[in-house]
Design a protein around this motif. Structure first.
Motif, PDB file in Angstrom:
ATOM      1  N   PRO A 208       0.843  -1.202   0.000  1.00  0.00           N
ATOM      2  CA  PRO A 208       0.000   0.000   0.000  1.00  0.00           C
ATOM      3  C   PRO A 208       0.876   1.250   0.000  1.00  0.00           C
ATOM      4  O   PRO A 208       1.841   1.340   0.757  1.00  0.00           O
ATOM      5  CB  PRO A 208      -0.788  -0.117   1.317  1.00  0.00           C
ATOM      6  N   CYS A 209       0.551   2.212  -0.875  1.00  0.00           N
ATOM      7  CA  CYS A 209       1.451   3.373  -0.964  1.00  0.00           C
ATOM      8  C   CYS A 209       0.696   4.679  -1.148  1.00  0.00           C
ATOM      9  O   CYS A 209       1.244   5.644  -1.689  1.00  0.00           O
ATOM     10  CB  CYS A 209       2.478   3.174  -2.071  1.00  0.00           C
ATOM     11  N   GLY A 210      -0.542   4.732  -0.710  1.00  0.00           N
ATOM     12  CA  GLY A 210      -1.243   6.008  -0.767  1.00  0.00           C
ATOM     13  C   GLY A 210      -2.743   5.843  -0.879  1.00  0.00           C
ATOM     14  O   GLY A 210      -3.251   4.775  -1.264  1.00  0.00           O
ATOM     15  N   GLU A 211      -3.458   6.905  -0.527  1.00  0.00           N
ATOM     16  CA  GLU A 211      -4.919   6.921  -0.657  1.00  0.00           C
ATOM     17  C   GLU A 211      -5.331   8.322  -1.090  1.00  0.00           C
ATOM     18  O   GLU A 211      -4.768   9.328  -0.636  1.00  0.00           O
ATOM     19  CB  GLU A 211      -5.577   6.556   0.673  1.00  0.00           C
ATOM     20  N   TRP A 212      -6.302   8.389  -1.982  1.00  0.00           N
ATOM     21  CA  TRP A 212      -6.768   9.677  -2.508  1.00  0.00           C
ATOM     22  C   TRP A 212      -8.250   9.558  -2.852  1.00  0.00           C
ATOM     23  O   TRP A 212      -8.646   8.718  -3.648  1.00  0.00           O
ATOM     24  CB  TRP A 212      -5.936  10.034  -3.752  1.00  0.00           C
ATOM     25  N   ASN A 213      -9.073  10.347  -2.200  1.00  0.00           N
ATOM     26  CA  ASN A 213     -10.525  10.335  -2.447  1.00  0.00           C
ATOM     27  C   ASN A 213     -11.133   8.933  -2.368  1.00  0.00           C
ATOM     28  O   ASN A 213     -11.992   8.566  -3.159  1.00  0.00           O
ATOM     29  CB  ASN A 213     -10.844  10.942  -3.820  1.00  0.00           C
ATOM     30  N   GLY A 214     -10.627   8.146  -1.408  1.00  0.00           N
ATOM     31  CA  GLY A 214     -11.146   6.799  -1.228  1.00  0.00           C
ATOM     32  C   GLY A 214     -10.579   5.781  -2.199  1.00  0.00           C
ATOM     33  O   GLY A 214     -11.002   4.620  -2.216  1.00  0.00           O
ATOM     34  N   VAL A 215      -9.619   6.210  -3.024  1.00  0.00           N
ATOM     35  CA  VAL A 215      -8.939   5.308  -3.962  1.00  0.00           C
ATOM     36  C   VAL A 215      -7.610   4.872  -3.340  1.00  0.00           C
ATOM     37  O   VAL A 215      -6.845   5.716  -2.853  1.00  0.00           O
ATOM     38  CB  VAL A 215      -8.684   6.005  -5.318  1.00  0.00           C
TER      39      VAL A 215
ATOM     40  N   GLN B 264       9.743   4.916  -8.030  1.00  0.00           N
ATOM     41  CA  GLN B 264       9.233   6.030  -8.843  1.00  0.00           C
ATOM     42  C   GLN B 264       7.707   6.059  -8.821  1.00  0.00           C
ATOM     43  O   GLN B 264       7.098   7.138  -8.816  1.00  0.00           O
ATOM     44  CB  GLN B 264       9.748   5.913 -10.273  1.00  0.00           C
ATOM     45  N   PHE B 265       7.090   4.877  -8.800  1.00  0.00           N
ATOM     46  CA  PHE B 265       5.628   4.825  -8.706  1.00  0.00           C
ATOM     47  C   PHE B 265       5.160   5.469  -7.413  1.00  0.00           C
ATOM     48  O   PHE B 265       4.263   6.318  -7.416  1.00  0.00           O
ATOM     49  CB  PHE B 265       5.165   3.364  -8.783  1.00  0.00           C
ATOM     50  N   LYS B 266       5.790   5.088  -6.299  1.00  0.00           N
ATOM     51  CA  LYS B 266       5.389   5.647  -5.000  1.00  0.00           C
ATOM     52  C   LYS B 266       5.611   7.155  -4.951  1.00  0.00           C
ATOM     53  O   LYS B 266       4.760   7.904  -4.445  1.00  0.00           O
ATOM     54  CB  LYS B 266       6.164   4.947  -3.874  1.00  0.00           C
ATOM     55  N   ALA B 267       6.747   7.612  -5.482  1.00  0.00           N
ATOM     56  CA  ALA B 267       7.051   9.048  -5.469  1.00  0.00           C
ATOM     57  C   ALA B 267       6.061   9.823  -6.336  1.00  0.00           C
ATOM     58  O   ALA B 267       5.616  10.932  -5.971  1.00  0.00           O
ATOM     59  CB  ALA B 267       8.480   9.274  -5.951  1.00  0.00           C
ATOM     60  N   THR B 268       5.691   9.247  -7.476  1.00  0.00           N
ATOM     61  CA  THR B 268       4.761   9.931  -8.386  1.00  0.00           C
ATOM     62  C   THR B 268       3.353   9.953  -7.809  1.00  0.00           C
ATOM     63  O   THR B 268       2.630  10.948  -7.950  1.00  0.00           O
ATOM     64  CB  THR B 268       4.783   9.259  -9.775  1.00  0.00           C
ATOM     65  N   VAL B 269       2.946   8.867  -7.163  1.00  0.00           N
ATOM     66  CA  VAL B 269       1.653   8.847  -6.477  1.00  0.00           C
ATOM     67  C   VAL B 269       1.604   9.953  -5.427  1.00  0.00           C
ATOM     68  O   VAL B 269       0.625  10.698  -5.337  1.00  0.00           O
ATOM     69  CB  VAL B 269       1.397   7.459  -5.826  1.00  0.00           C
ATOM     70  N   LYS B 270       2.660  10.065  -4.653  1.00  0.00           N
ATOM     71  CA  LYS B 270       2.715  11.099  -3.614  1.00  0.00           C
ATOM     72  C   LYS B 270       2.616  12.491  -4.224  1.00  0.00           C
ATOM     73  O   LYS B 270       1.896  13.367  -3.732  1.00  0.00           O
ATOM     74  CB  LYS B 270       4.006  10.958  -2.820  1.00  0.00           C
ATOM     75  N   LYS B 271       3.351  12.672  -5.321  1.00  0.00           N
ATOM     76  CA  LYS B 271       3.341  13.984  -6.013  1.00  0.00           C
ATOM     77  C   LYS B 271       1.961  14.336  -6.553  1.00  0.00           C
ATOM     78  O   LYS B 271       1.472  15.455  -6.376  1.00  0.00           O
ATOM     79  CB  LYS B 271       4.363  13.947  -7.150  1.00  0.00           C
ATOM     80  N   LEU B 272       1.300  13.379  -7.198  1.00  0.00           N
ATOM     81  CA  LEU B 272       0.015  13.653  -7.849  1.00  0.00           C
ATOM     82  C   LEU B 272      -1.143  13.740  -6.868  1.00  0.00           C
ATOM     83  O   LEU B 272      -2.157  14.395  -7.161  1.00  0.00           O
ATOM     84  CB  LEU B 272      -0.284  12.559  -8.881  1.00  0.00           C
ATOM     85  N   THR B 273      -1.026  13.080  -5.713  1.00  0.00           N
ATOM     86  CA  THR B 273      -2.135  13.105  -4.755  1.00  0.00           C
ATOM     87  C   THR B 273      -1.951  14.155  -3.666  1.00  0.00           C
ATOM     88  O   THR B 273      -2.884  14.445  -2.931  1.00  0.00           O
ATOM     89  CB  THR B 273      -2.315  11.726  -4.093  1.00  0.00           C
ATOM     90  N   HIS B 274      -0.738  14.675  -3.546  1.00  0.00           N
ATOM     91  CA  HIS B 274      -0.453  15.643  -2.471  1.00  0.00           C
ATOM     92  C   HIS B 274      -1.297  16.906  -2.677  1.00  0.00           C
ATOM     93  O   HIS B 274      -1.245  17.566  -3.718  1.00  0.00           O
ATOM     94  CB  HIS B 274       1.009  16.012  -2.475  1.00  0.00           C
ATOM     95  N   GLY B 275      -2.119  17.203  -1.697  1.00  0.00           N
ATOM     96  CA  GLY B 275      -2.898  18.435  -1.732  1.00  0.00           C
ATOM     97  C   GLY B 275      -4.168  18.341  -2.560  1.00  0.00           C
ATOM     98  O   GLY B 275      -4.896  19.330  -2.668  1.00  0.00           O
ATOM     99  N   LYS B 276      -4.387  17.181  -3.180  1.00  0.00           N
ATOM    100  CA  LYS B 276      -5.604  17.066  -3.992  1.00  0.00           C
ATOM    101  C   LYS B 276      -6.775  16.596  -3.155  1.00  0.00           C
ATOM    102  O   LYS B 276      -6.608  15.925  -2.174  1.00  0.00           O
ATOM    103  CB  LYS B 276      -5.367  16.077  -5.153  1.00  0.00           C
TER     104      LYS B 276
END
Length: 443
Positions: free
Chosen positions: A307-314, A431-443
């Motif tokens: 598991p490496c992130g959650e965004w809007n229930g995703v 890179q996947f984890k870093a990009t997920v963090k970048k794209l979901t941060h603050g959204k």
């Protein structure tokens, strides 16, 4: 004093060079690629001659024995030249095992061997064993044999390492499964790969514990390759037939039961991995009380259903270590929510039909991430309503987020090697984890 040449200057190669020198041999290391600065420094510090960026054939063929990196294929020109000269060619595992009296648990399989190895090591270490972790994971086995004084080793062993093992004889040998993988390395013949995996048992004695998945059709077909005199322990999904029996809700051992719902790793494949690790640990003498005490504290390796992130229930899942089709099958089978699957990379002779039913039932969208997605597009492109392809990781994740609804899973589970766009599967996962963090941060 023998002339020992090391081919490949990675973690295992440098460790083998240090061990060979400590045994009083003349050592030379040759790496056709660029040898890392840290390894160059270590070799120089020990006054071990080496070359980087080339193989000087004349010098290599002066060897009495050559220790080869598992990454160098058998069909390469250098290996063919060595074979023609009849020079002994062995893996680091084979070489290092000569110089330790420690007991060895060796684990192989197409999928799940890392999880099984880490859990076995965890159970022994937490039970107070003086144990090392090596092989296809962690520090060099040879270097640990040189510098440490362990009573036990838990080794993850790949087919490439087994190909150059001849006298290696683990005390406990584990084969979790065999499915088509690395067929590009085995002349695209599954049988060649199968025989490679069964080398884990080739020197088994009457006292050797041989642990394997008894329901695996391939293992059943080739079971005669396991010496009959050994201590066989089968893992079964059929009730009452195995040393470990997996049911829908629990895993049943002679000493007790494990409830699957409360286990630290989930899914049918992980029930198999857990069974193998527990059988290996108890064969090594770990008590059932210690198993049940320390099993809940296990944490799996990165890049395996991580598991490496959650965004809007995703929820985002990094399964970058899934470098073959069967690993993706296990990953899809581990979730009961709609999945947007990011797949692709360097195809290794994959047959994707095994995924068809699961893709139909569970995958709401597929994004192919690679420089050549032709094979995936041909197989899945016409059957999925949402299908896309790209060679940009950020584009893949962004597209997945556009398709995702609350409760969905966005999962990187590539089924392929990573070398078209990334250094290795770890780099791809990071890179996947870093990009997920970048794209979901603050959204």
């Amino acid at each position: 004093m023998a002339q020992i040449v090391i081919l490949g200057g990675g973690e295992s190669g440098v460790g083998a060079a240090l061990l060979a020198q400590a045994q009083g041999h003349q050592v030379f290391l040759s790496d056709q690629g660029e040898l890392k600065a840290a390894y160059q420094s270590e070799l120089s510090q020990h006054q071990i001659p080496f070359e980087s960026g080339q193989h000087t054939l004349e010098r290599i063929l002066q060897a009495d024995e050559i220790i080869i990196s598992p990454g160098i294929p058998e069909k390469s020109a250098i290996v063919q030249a060595i074979k023609q000269q009849g020079i002994s060619l062995v893996s680091e595992i084979e070489y290092a095992a000569r110089y330790t009296n420690a007991k060895i648990i060796a684990i192989t399989g197409s999928n799940g061997k890392t999880t099984t190895t880490l859990l076995t090591y965890h159970l022994l270490k937490e039970a107070g064993y003086n144990v090392g972790l090596a092989g296809n994971i962690g520090q060099s086995f040879a270097k640990q044999v040189l510098e440490k004084s362990f009573d036990w080793y838990v080794l993850e062993i790949s087919s490439f390492q087994l190909d150059r093992c001849f006298h290696f004889a683990p005390d406990i040998a584990v084969l979790v499964n065999i499915t088509p993988d690395h067929l590009d390395r085995y002349e695209y013949k599954f049988e060649n790969y199968i025989h490679s995996k069964f080398r884990i048992f080739q020197n088994a004695q009457a006292s050797t514990n041989c642990i394997y998945w008894g329901d695996d059709e391939v293992i059943q077909q080739y079971q005669s390759l396991i010496p009959a005199k050994t201590q066989k322990q089968e893992i079964r999904f059929a009730p009452g037939k195995g040393s470990a029996t997996i049911t829908e809700k629990e895993i049943i051992f002679e000493a007790g039961k494990i409830q699957r719902a409360s286990a630290p790793i989930q899914g049918p494949h992980n029930a198999m991995n857990m069974s193998a690790a527990i059988l290996a640990a108890t064969a090594a003498g770990v008590t059932w009380a210690d198993v049940t005490k320390h099993l809940p504290t296990f944490q799996n390796a990165p890049h395996r259903l991580e598991p490496c992130g959650e965004w809007n229930g995703v929820h985002f899942i990094n399964d970058s270590k899934a470098t073959n089709v069967d690993a993706v099958y296990y990953a899809l089978n581990s979730f009961n929510k709609p999945i947007i699957l990011i797949i692709g990379g360097v195809d290794k002779g994959n047959e994707y039909a095994v995924l068809d039913t699961l893709v139909k039932d569970k995958v709401k969208g597929m994004i192919c991430l690679g420089t050549d997605n032709t094979k995936l597009e041909k197989h899945f492109g016409q059957t999925l309503e949402r299908f896309a392809q790209t060679d940009q990781l950020e584009t893949a994740i962004s597209q997945a987020m556009e398709w995702a609804n609350e409760g969905d899973i966005i999962m990187l589970s590539p089924a392929c090697a990573s070398f078209d766009l990334f250094k290795n599967y770890e780099d791809r996962g990071d890179q996947f984890k870093a990009t997920v963090k970048k794209l979901t941060h603050g959204k």
